[in-house]
Design a protein around this motif. Structure first.
Motif, PDB file in Angstrom:
ATOM      1  N   ASP A  75      19.390 -21.744  11.810  1.00 30.59           N
ATOM      2  CA  ASP A  75      19.637 -23.177  11.653  1.00 30.59           C
ATOM      3  C   ASP A  75      20.042 -23.719  13.007  1.00 30.59           C
ATOM      4  N   ARG A 124      21.196 -27.067  15.304  1.00 30.63           N
ATOM      5  CA  ARG A 124      21.758 -28.422  15.289  1.00 30.63           C
ATOM      6  C   ARG A 124      21.982 -28.848  16.734  1.00 30.63           C
ATOM      7  N   ASN A 157      20.998 -33.701  10.914  1.00 31.21           N
ATOM      8  CA  ASN A 157      20.902 -32.516  10.058  1.00 31.21           C
ATOM      9  C   ASN A 157      20.495 -31.299  10.876  1.00 31.21           C
ATOM     10  N   SER A 158      20.679 -30.127  10.282  1.00 31.49           N
ATOM     11  CA  SER A 158      20.228 -28.904  10.944  1.00 31.49           C
ATOM     12  C   SER A 158      18.736 -28.706  10.673  1.00 31.49           C
TER      13      SER A 158
END
Length: 177
Positions: free
Chosen positions: A78, A80, A164-165
């Protein structure tokens, strides 16, 4: 001696409208096509030319092998990017924990806008680095454990700025379950 009546005079071709109209169409098409030919020669698109198709095919197979190896290691990440501090944070999950990750931000249409970053391992699968300020538009993302000869690769796509990621997966898509 002449069979034509004296009142009906025929004007020569070069004094009539239609021959000049047809010649004008032909000349304008020649001028326009010459302009397009000059424009296509001067604005060469280097991304279209590919000289060695066999080498390109081998490179595609290597990329697919890297993605398959990432799938075998059950890797995903993930990503970000903090819009205020421009910190890039990657949380890697799976069976690999390299000391550094190499992130490539690839702009889809312009090679000169591509960027590369080295993310340092902070703790338990978290990697951090300082990113670019004011990142905008759509980008392709690639993460791998080494700059050259990497064993695996995770890919994804994102549009920035993004709160958002972004999921980075083998092959860039979620596997169907």
């Amino acid at each position: 001696m002449s069979s034509l009546p004296a009142s009906k005079k025929v004007t020569p071709w070069y004094k009539q409208f239609w021959p000049w109209f047809l010649i004008g169409i032909l000349l304008s098409s020649i001028i326009v096509s010459t302009g397009f030919a000059v424009m296509s020669i001067k604005s060469f698109d280097g991304m279209v030319v590919q000289e060695d198709y066999y080498e390109h095919g081998k490179a595609i197979n290597m990329v697919l092998a890297k993605q398959e190896h990432a799938r075998e290691l059950n890797l995903s990440a993930d990503l970000r990017i903090d819009p205020l501090t421009s910190d890039i944070v990657v949380d890697l999950s799976g069976e690999a924990r390299p000391e550094a990750l190499f992130l490539d931000l690839i702009f889809p249409t312009e090679d000169n806008r591509d960027q590369s970053f080295v993310l340092e391992h902070v703790r338990d699968g978290r990697y951090i680095t300082q990113g670019p300020d004011n990142l905008r538009y759509r980008w392709y993302l690639q993460i791998q454990p080494a700059l050259e000869d990497a064993d695996w690769r995770l890919t994804g796509e994102a549009t920035f700025p993004n709160e958002n990621s972004v999921a980075l997966l083998p092959g860039g898509r979620k596997e169907s379950e």
